[in-house]
Design a protein around this motif. Structure first.
Motif, mmCIF file in Angstrom:
data_model
loop_
_atom_site.group_PDB
_atom_site.id
_atom_site.type_symbol
_atom_site.label_atom_id
_atom_site.label_comp_id
_atom_site.label_asym_id
_atom_site.label_seq_id
_atom_site.Cartn_x
_atom_site.Cartn_y
_atom_site.Cartn_z
ATOM 1 N N ILE A 1 0.867 -1.192 0.000
ATOM 2 C CA ILE A 1 0.000 0.000 0.000
ATOM 3 C C ILE A 1 0.898 1.234 0.000
ATOM 4 N N THR A 2 0.636 2.114 -0.952
ATOM 5 C CA THR A 2 1.378 3.375 -1.053
ATOM 6 C C THR A 2 0.417 4.518 -0.743
ATOM 7 N N PHE A 3 0.816 5.408 0.152
ATOM 8 C CA PHE A 3 -0.004 6.567 0.518
ATOM 9 C C PHE A 3 0.610 7.795 -0.144
ATOM 10 N N THR A 4 -0.221 8.518 -0.909
ATOM 11 C CA THR A 4 0.329 9.631 -1.696
ATOM 12 C C THR A 4 -0.481 10.901 -1.498
ATOM 13 N N PRO A 5 0.204 12.003 -1.159
ATOM 14 C CA PRO A 5 -0.481 13.301 -1.093
ATOM 15 C C PRO A 5 -0.580 13.880 -2.505
ATOM 16 N N TYR A 6 -1.758 14.343 -2.880
ATOM 17 C CA TYR A 6 -1.946 14.971 -4.189
ATOM 18 C C TYR A 6 -2.511 16.370 -4.013
ATOM 19 N N ILE A 7 -2.246 17.230 -4.991
ATOM 20 C CA ILE A 7 -2.882 18.557 -4.982
ATOM 21 C C ILE A 7 -4.355 18.405 -5.371
ATOM 22 N N GLN B 1 -7.155 3.013 -4.613
ATOM 23 C CA GLN B 1 -7.151 2.694 -6.039
ATOM 24 C C GLN B 1 -6.171 1.569 -6.341
ATOM 25 N N LEU B 2 -6.370 0.950 -7.469
ATOM 26 C CA LEU B 2 -5.460 -0.090 -7.942
ATOM 27 C C LEU B 2 -5.714 -0.287 -9.419
ATOM 28 N N THR B 3 -4.769 -0.946 -10.089
ATOM 29 C CA THR B 3 -5.025 -1.361 -11.465
ATOM 30 C C THR B 3 -4.915 -2.872 -11.500
ATOM 31 N N THR B 4 -5.680 -3.471 -12.409
ATOM 32 C CA THR B 4 -5.613 -4.914 -12.549
ATOM 33 C C THR B 4 -5.514 -5.251 -14.035
ATOM 34 N N ASP B 5 -4.620 -6.170 -14.339
ATOM 35 C CA ASP B 5 -4.334 -6.555 -15.722
ATOM 36 C C ASP B 5 -5.615 -7.078 -16.388
ATOM 37 N N LYS B 6 -5.865 -6.613 -17.614
ATOM 38 C CA LYS B 6 -7.066 -7.076 -18.323
ATOM 39 C C LYS B 6 -6.997 -8.583 -18.606
ATOM 40 N N GLU B 7 -5.793 -9.169 -18.457
ATOM 41 C CA GLU B 7 -5.660 -10.629 -18.603
ATOM 42 C C GLU B 7 -6.117 -11.381 -17.354
ATOM 43 N N ARG B 8 -6.578 -10.656 -16.340
ATOM 44 C CA ARG B 8 -7.074 -11.294 -15.107
ATOM 45 C C ARG B 8 -8.543 -10.948 -14.890
ATOM 46 N N PRO B 9 -9.466 -11.486 -15.705
ATOM 47 C CA PRO B 9 -10.882 -11.136 -15.545
ATOM 48 C C PRO B 9 -11.449 -11.504 -14.170
ATOM 49 N N ASP B 10 -10.940 -12.580 -13.565
ATOM 50 C CA ASP B 10 -11.418 -12.971 -12.228
ATOM 51 C C ASP B 10 -11.066 -11.901 -11.196
ATOM 52 N N ALA B 11 -9.874 -11.314 -11.355
ATOM 53 C CA ALA B 11 -9.431 -10.278 -10.411
ATOM 54 C C ALA B 11 -10.350 -9.062 -10.502
ATOM 55 N N LEU B 12 -10.730 -8.697 -11.732
ATOM 56 C CA LEU B 12 -11.639 -7.558 -11.904
ATOM 57 C C LEU B 12 -12.952 -7.803 -11.149
ATOM 58 N N ARG B 13 -13.528 -8.991 -11.346
ATOM 59 C CA ARG B 13 -14.783 -9.315 -10.639
ATOM 60 C C ARG B 13 -14.587 -9.294 -9.126
ATOM 61 N N PHE B 14 -13.457 -9.801 -8.682
ATOM 62 C CA PHE B 14 -13.125 -9.833 -7.251
ATOM 63 C C PHE B 14 -13.142 -8.412 -6.666
ATOM 64 N N TYR B 15 -12.478 -7.480 -7.345
ATOM 65 C CA TYR B 15 -12.411 -6.105 -6.824
ATOM 66 C C TYR B 15 -13.770 -5.407 -6.929
ATOM 67 N N GLY C 1 -6.063 16.043 -1.433
ATOM 68 C CA GLY C 1 -6.408 14.782 -0.751
ATOM 69 C C GLY C 1 -5.351 13.694 -0.890
ATOM 70 N N TRP C 2 -5.241 12.870 0.140
ATOM 71 C CA TRP C 2 -4.343 11.707 0.093
ATOM 72 C C TRP C 2 -5.073 10.516 -0.523
ATOM 73 N N ARG C 3 -4.325 9.715 -1.273
ATOM 74 C CA ARG C 3 -4.857 8.466 -1.828
ATOM 75 C C ARG C 3 -4.010 7.290 -1.380
ATOM 76 N N ALA C 4 -4.653 6.138 -1.323
ATOM 77 C CA ALA C 4 -3.917 4.890 -1.108
ATOM 78 C C ALA C 4 -3.956 4.091 -2.404
ATOM 79 N N THR C 5 -2.817 3.529 -2.780
ATOM 80 C CA THR C 5 -2.729 2.690 -3.971
ATOM 81 C C THR C 5 -2.290 1.295 -3.547
ATOM 82 N N ILE C 6 -3.067 0.316 -3.960
ATOM 83 C CA ILE C 6 -2.733 -1.084 -3.654
ATOM 84 C C ILE C 6 -2.071 -1.693 -4.876
#
Lengths: 153, 153
Positions: free
Chosen positions: A72-78, A123-137, A83-88
């Motif tokens: 998990i990465t915590f990032t301050p943005y303008i 937020q996170l990104t998931t590879d389009k080659e992992r359709p199960d992961a998309l449904r999971f999230y 606002g701060w965001r967390a990226t998984i």
């Protein structure tokens, strides 16, 4: 009776099990290098993560065994009024623990942690080659509102 | 003759122009608050970015005028054999400078900076409500291989 799942920050001693887990994956096996000793680049990355207050490498454990990992990465943005965001990123569970809900518990732990850190968004990104992961999230409430673009350097 | 475009790290004095630019956007106007004095949350975020060696807020300038902005975050990951990634976020250019190639120069500058920092990958997400932005990044070589998921907290 099965032991409870515990979540904690990873230590250097966990690195071998973490890399083993990352390499045991359809995409991971093409890009990771699980060998002994581990390539030094893994240790250097671990140390960079550990020394950065805005990065946390989290493991799910059952007794001595590591059954899941996420960063998990915590990032301050303008944007969003500063606002701060967390990226998984780098979410994996052991093949033997899949379908036991470990992934769900891991992400829910991450969501809770992001709230504690005052993030307005996770937020996170998931590879389009992992359709199960998309449904999971999506089941966990994430919305695929964005395209995730990558450029190899 | 038009002045050359310069790229540099943003300073606190640039914050007003940056927020003005973020607010002057179809999505930005819903979520930013450009008023005087600026909400304190912007200044706090700026200070958090400035004090973090893994975050850079970059502006494109023409003389005194700020015509573009982007934030680049450098993150060490265990995945990809402990590789570092750069993440671009909050990219905006002034409405008057669009179609002059400022955005292209800004992103190319970011790509070069990511290489200097030893990143193996540069990534970003773009809202599916911005089809022009997707084409813009694809022209620069980015591939939309991932879904970008967000969860509001």
């Amino acid at each position: 009776m099965e032991q409870d799942i515990q979540f904690r920050m990873a230590t250097e001693q966990d690195l071998d099990q973490i890399v083993k887990m990352l390499a045991d994956d359809v995409l991971g096996r093409k890009r990771e290098k699980y060998e002994h000793p581990l390539p030094d680049s893994y240790l250097k990355a671990f140390q960079a993560i550990e020394s950065d207050p805005n990065n946390e490498l989290v493991v799910a454990c059952q007794g001595e065994e590591i059954i899941g990992v996420q960063q998990i990465t915590f990032t301050p943005y303008i944007t969003h009024q500063g606002g701060w965001r967390a990226t998984i990123e780098g979410v994996r569970t052991t093949s033997s623990s899949r379908s036991k809900g470990v992934g769900t518990k891991l992400i829910k732990w991450g969501i809770q942690r992001a709230k504690e850190r005052g993030c307005h968004l996770i937020q996170l990104t998931t590879d389009k080659e992992r359709p199960d992961a998309l449904r999971f999230y999506e089941k966990l409430g994430f919305k695929a509102t964005h395209e995730g673009l990558k450029l190899k350097l």
